[in-house]
Design an enzyme around this catalytic site. Structure first.
Site, PDB file in Angstrom:
ATOM      1  N   ARG A  57       0.803  -1.224   0.000  1.00 43.28           N
ATOM      2  CA  ARG A  57       0.000   0.000   0.000  1.00 43.28           C
ATOM      3  C   ARG A  57       0.834   1.273   0.000  1.00 43.28           C
ATOM      4  O   ARG A  57       0.639   2.163  -0.829  1.00 43.28           O
ATOM      5  CB  ARG A  57      -0.878   0.076   1.271  1.00 43.28           C
ATOM      6  CG  ARG A  57      -2.224  -0.516   1.174  1.00 43.28           C
ATOM      7  CD  ARG A  57      -2.648  -0.959   2.570  1.00 43.28           C
ATOM      8  NE  ARG A  57      -1.743  -2.032   2.953  1.00 43.28           N
ATOM      9  CZ  ARG A  57      -1.999  -3.298   2.672  1.00 43.28           C
ATOM     10  NH1 ARG A  57      -3.110  -3.644   2.113  1.00 43.28           N
ATOM     11  NH2 ARG A  57      -1.130  -4.237   2.988  1.00 43.28           N
ATOM     12  N   THR A  58       1.729   1.374   0.975  1.00 38.62           N
ATOM     13  CA  THR A  58       2.452   2.643   1.146  1.00 38.62           C
ATOM     14  C   THR A  58       3.330   2.923  -0.066  1.00 38.62           C
ATOM     15  O   THR A  58       3.356   4.038  -0.586  1.00 38.62           O
ATOM     16  CB  THR A  58       3.285   2.591   2.445  1.00 38.62           C
ATOM     17  OG1 THR A  58       2.418   2.202   3.515  1.00 38.62           O
ATOM     18  CG2 THR A  58       3.906   3.926   2.760  1.00 38.62           C
ATOM     19  N   LYS A  85      26.618  -3.142  -0.926  1.00 39.92           N
ATOM     20  CA  LYS A  85      28.085  -3.109  -0.879  1.00 39.92           C
ATOM     21  C   LYS A  85      28.573  -2.397   0.377  1.00 39.92           C
ATOM     22  O   LYS A  85      29.754  -2.079   0.508  1.00 39.92           O
ATOM     23  CB  LYS A  85      28.633  -2.358  -2.102  1.00 39.92           C
ATOM     24  CG  LYS A  85      28.274  -2.961  -3.450  1.00 39.92           C
ATOM     25  CD  LYS A  85      28.916  -2.107  -4.553  1.00 39.92           C
ATOM     26  CE  LYS A  85      28.381  -2.471  -5.914  1.00 39.92           C
ATOM     27  NZ  LYS A  85      28.832  -1.501  -6.940  1.00 39.92           N
ATOM     28  N   ARG A 107      11.350   4.113   3.864  1.00 43.45           N
ATOM     29  CA  ARG A 107      10.871   3.175   4.891  1.00 43.45           C
ATOM     30  C   ARG A 107      12.066   2.335   5.311  1.00 43.45           C
ATOM     31  O   ARG A 107      12.785   1.798   4.468  1.00 43.45           O
ATOM     32  CB  ARG A 107       9.762   2.282   4.355  1.00 43.45           C
ATOM     33  CG  ARG A 107       9.459   1.125   5.293  1.00 43.45           C
ATOM     34  CD  ARG A 107       8.268   0.331   4.875  1.00 43.45           C
ATOM     35  NE  ARG A 107       7.033   1.070   5.161  1.00 43.45           N
ATOM     36  CZ  ARG A 107       5.824   0.514   5.136  1.00 43.45           C
ATOM     37  NH1 ARG A 107       5.696  -0.764   4.850  1.00 43.45           N
ATOM     38  NH2 ARG A 107       4.741   1.225   5.396  1.00 43.45           N
ATOM     39  N   HIS A 137       4.622   6.440  11.608  1.00 40.23           N
ATOM     40  CA  HIS A 137       4.135   6.204  10.248  1.00 40.23           C
ATOM     41  C   HIS A 137       3.212   7.368   9.870  1.00 40.23           C
ATOM     42  O   HIS A 137       1.986   7.218   9.804  1.00 40.23           O
ATOM     43  CB  HIS A 137       3.396   4.876  10.204  1.00 40.23           C
ATOM     44  CG  HIS A 137       3.176   4.316   8.835  1.00 40.23           C
ATOM     45  ND1 HIS A 137       3.270   5.088   7.684  1.00 40.23           N
ATOM     46  CD2 HIS A 137       2.860   3.062   8.420  1.00 40.23           C
ATOM     47  CE1 HIS A 137       3.011   4.320   6.636  1.00 40.23           C
ATOM     48  NE2 HIS A 137       2.769   3.090   7.051  1.00 40.23           N
TER      49      HIS A 137
END
Ligand code: NCD
Length: 311
Positions: A57-58, A85, A107, A137
């Site tokens: 969703r996000t 890396k 995120r 959030h």
């Protein structure tokens, strides 16, 4: 290394940073976008979405919000990037800013990962937190506030229960703060082991059977298995019976009361499967609103960046 946070960097990382007027203005702007307002860019603006944790969703709604605003979205896959890396998050952001990215949506599983980015010499890029560990959030929280506001027309006196894995939920953390600020009465429920006494300052803990008849909003949360050390004894059916919104409990809700869930839903655990698309449920509307609230958030931080890219 600069020790003090740089306030000049446009960023929306925590609900703590937002006052009531700003929350209301973002919801108002999101409503305008929902009703067809469009923006025109005067120059190309590039955005990159850095998702170090899984998301459906996000991630997709940020990308659609960016595209609807006319931004160009740069492909970024952490597994295929130089993070594998050993490059730090800061150096990754420095790189993306250097090549011309003006909006970073991030995120990450680390709580408050953004501190590291805001404490460094200011990156010439706007930053939106799309979820930090068990921290916050903000975009989910704002889309939840938009959905509640659309349904009830305001927050004063509204009773909202946040139910489930409170301690590990960034959605719960962001929402309890802003709901209280907006004038709602917050209640909590779920396993007491997942309740932290610091939540007392935002609301009252009650067993689910005591609050289900009283509240206007039942906000159900997924059990955050990925943030638990050992879940081997977790029993889904027992959880549902003891703490979940069963069909029997839902039948006792007030006539106008609604059910909310940030998704992803584990049907039959926090919520009976038949309730997901029931008339009481705002689950789909929450997801729809997510695009518009994210458009408003993006516009706001980009204007803060004084890009000149927005007409
Ligand atoms: C939430 C999240 O990632 O914090 N989901 C979402 O963004 N809609 C809730 C969850 O994962 O349970």
């Amino acid at each position: 290394m600069i020790a003090e946070p740089l306030t000049c960097q446009p960023a929306l990382v925590s609900m703590r940073d937002l006052d009531v007027r700003t929350v209301e203005a973002l919801i108002h702007r999101a409503e305008e976008f929902k009703h067809g307002t469009e923006l025109e860019l005067t120059e190309p603006v590039y955005a990159a979405n850095l998702f170090f944790e899984n998301s459906t969703r996000t991630h997709t709604s940020f990308e659609i919000a960016e595209r609807r605003l006319g931004l160009s979205v740069v492909d970024f896959n952490p597994q295929a990037s130089s993070v594998s890396k050993g490059e730090t998050l800061y150096d990754t952001c420095l790189t993306l800013a250097a090549v011309g990215v003006r909006l970073l949506v991030i995120r990450h599983s680390q709580d408050a990962y953004y501190q590291e980015l805001l404490h460094q010499p200011a990156l010439p890029v706007a930053l939106i937190n799309a979820g930090d560990g068990s921290g916050e959030h903000p975009s989910q929280s704002l889309l939840d506030m938009m959905t509640i506001s659309e349904t009830f027309g305001g927050f004063a006196g509204l009773k909202v229960a946040i139910v489930g894995d409170l301690n590990h939920s960034r959605v719960a953390r962001s929402n309890m703060e802003v709901l209280q600020k907006l004038g709602a009465q917050v209640y909590f429920s779920g396993p007491e082991a997942w309740y932290d006494n610091q939540f007392d300052q935002f609301g009252q803990y009650l067993p689910i059977d005591e609050l289900v008849e009283q509240v206007d909003v039942m906000m159900m949360l997924r059990v955050q298995h990925e943030r638990h050390n050992d879940d081997s004894t977790f029993d889904q059916a027992a959880y549902h019976q003891q703490y979940g919104l069963t069909l029997a409990r839902a039948a006792r809700m007030k006539p106008e009361a609604i059910i909310m869930h940030p998704g992803p839903i584990n049907r039959g655990v926090e919520l009976a499967s038949d309730l997901v698309e029931s008339p009481r449920s705002k689950f789909v509307e929450q997801m729809r609103n997510g695009v518009f609230i994210r458009m408003a958030m993006i516009e706001s931080v980009l204007r803060g960046n004084r890009l000149g890219g927005l007409a």
